[in-house]
Write a protein that holds these residues in place. Structure first.
Motif, PDB file in Angstrom:
ATOM      1  N   ASP A  35      75.444  29.967  36.716  1.00  0.00           N
ATOM      2  CA  ASP A  35      74.557  28.993  36.083  1.00  0.00           C
ATOM      3  C   ASP A  35      73.679  28.326  37.139  1.00  0.00           C
ATOM      4  OD1 ASP A  35      74.126  27.295  33.434  1.00  0.00           O
ATOM      5  OD2 ASP A  35      74.218  25.892  35.118  1.00  0.00           O
ATOM      6  N   PHE A  61      66.138  38.119  25.928  1.00  0.00           N
ATOM      7  CA  PHE A  61      66.112  36.661  25.931  1.00  0.00           C
ATOM      8  C   PHE A  61      65.431  36.201  24.644  1.00  0.00           C
ATOM      9  CE2 PHE A  61      66.099  32.771  28.610  1.00  0.00           C
ATOM     10  CZ  PHE A  61      65.357  31.934  27.790  1.00  0.00           C
ATOM     11  N   HIS A 139      74.863  32.527  26.869  1.00  0.00           N
ATOM     12  CA  HIS A 139      74.620  33.667  27.760  1.00  0.00           C
ATOM     13  C   HIS A 139      75.748  34.681  27.605  1.00  0.00           C
ATOM     14  CE1 HIS A 139      71.969  31.478  30.988  1.00  0.00           C
ATOM     15  NE2 HIS A 139      71.357  31.631  29.836  1.00  0.00           N
ATOM     16  N   TRP A 141      77.336  37.514  29.842  1.00  0.00           N
ATOM     17  CA  TRP A 141      77.417  38.077  31.193  1.00  0.00           C
ATOM     18  C   TRP A 141      78.318  39.311  31.148  1.00  0.00           C
ATOM     19  CZ3 TRP A 141      74.710  36.199  35.328  1.00  0.00           C
ATOM     20  CH2 TRP A 141      74.138  34.931  35.185  1.00  0.00           C
ATOM     21  N   LEU A 150      73.417  38.982  33.894  1.00  0.00           N
ATOM     22  CA  LEU A 150      73.031  38.297  32.670  1.00  0.00           C
ATOM     23  C   LEU A 150      72.364  39.317  31.761  1.00  0.00           C
ATOM     24  CD1 LEU A 150      72.779  35.711  31.021  1.00  0.00           C
ATOM     25  CD2 LEU A 150      70.664  35.211  32.280  1.00  0.00           C
ATOM     26  N   VAL A 153      70.560  36.444  26.216  1.00  0.00           N
ATOM     27  CA  VAL A 153      70.387  34.997  26.208  1.00  0.00           C
ATOM     28  C   VAL A 153      69.909  34.540  24.847  1.00  0.00           C
ATOM     29  CG1 VAL A 153      69.114  33.043  27.205  1.00  0.00           C
ATOM     30  CG2 VAL A 153      69.762  34.976  28.674  1.00  0.00           C
ATOM     31  N   SER A 155      68.533  30.948  23.491  1.00  0.00           N
ATOM     32  CA  SER A 155      68.141  29.593  23.866  1.00  0.00           C
ATOM     33  C   SER A 155      67.598  28.934  22.607  1.00  0.00           C
ATOM     34  CB  SER A 155      67.076  29.657  24.970  1.00  0.00           C
ATOM     35  OG  SER A 155      66.739  28.376  25.399  1.00  0.00           O
TER      36      SER A 155
END
Length: 159
Positions: A35, A61, A139, A141, A150, A153, A155
């Motif tokens: 992070d 993402f 996330h 991983w 990564l 994602v 968000s």
């Protein structure tokens, strides 16, 4: 009835075994380090040079305001163009105590983890940091060739 009780107890034990990891554990500390590399170094200090090592080539993402970014190169360009080029510097801070880490196993072998976090954003105006927003992210991983990458994602919940 006894069989049902045994199955129930084993189910609870299994959930405890593979639930969120403790903040003092090695995997949680690994998540904190990663992070920090993504945000403190890449986002706050605008030093994404290490992204080549920790971002998967096929990164996906998904951002609730900015849309979809596909691939490592597009992600790095997005950070450089949208974060690092802002005249009034922006920074991100982890909300203390908000991180949760969930290990992912395949045949009892750790292959990845899910990281859930809430974070806040600040903008520097004349030397003073002002909070501009808050959001959540998740996330994914994956441990690939002895390196954490990564991979995905989410968000969201920007406010």
């Amino acid at each position: 009835m006894r069989r049902i009780t045994i199955i129930f107890i084993l189910s609870i034990f299994n959930q405890l075994l593979y639930a969120q990891v403790k903040s003092t554990g090695e995997l949680f500390q690994t998540a904190m380090k990663l992070d920090s590399l993504v945000f403190k170094e890449g986002f706050n200090k605008c030093n994404p040079s290490h992204y080549n090592d920790i971002i998967s080539n096929d990164l996906e993402f998904y951002h609730d305001i900015g849309g979809i970014t596909l691939g490592k190169e597009a992600f790095i360009a997005s950070v450089k163009n949208n974060i690092c080029s802002v005249p009034s510097k922006i920074k991100r801070e982890l909300v203390p105590g908000s991180m949760k880490v969930y290990p992912l196993y395949n045949n009892k072998t750790l292959y990845g983890f899910i990281q859930e976090v809430e974070h806040e954003f600040f903008e520097n105006n004349n030397g003073k940091w002002n909070k501009t927003g808050k959001a959540k992210f998740t996330h994914l991983w994956i441990f690939d060739n002895n390196q954490w990458k990564l991979k995905r994602v989410l968000s969201y919940d920007h406010r």
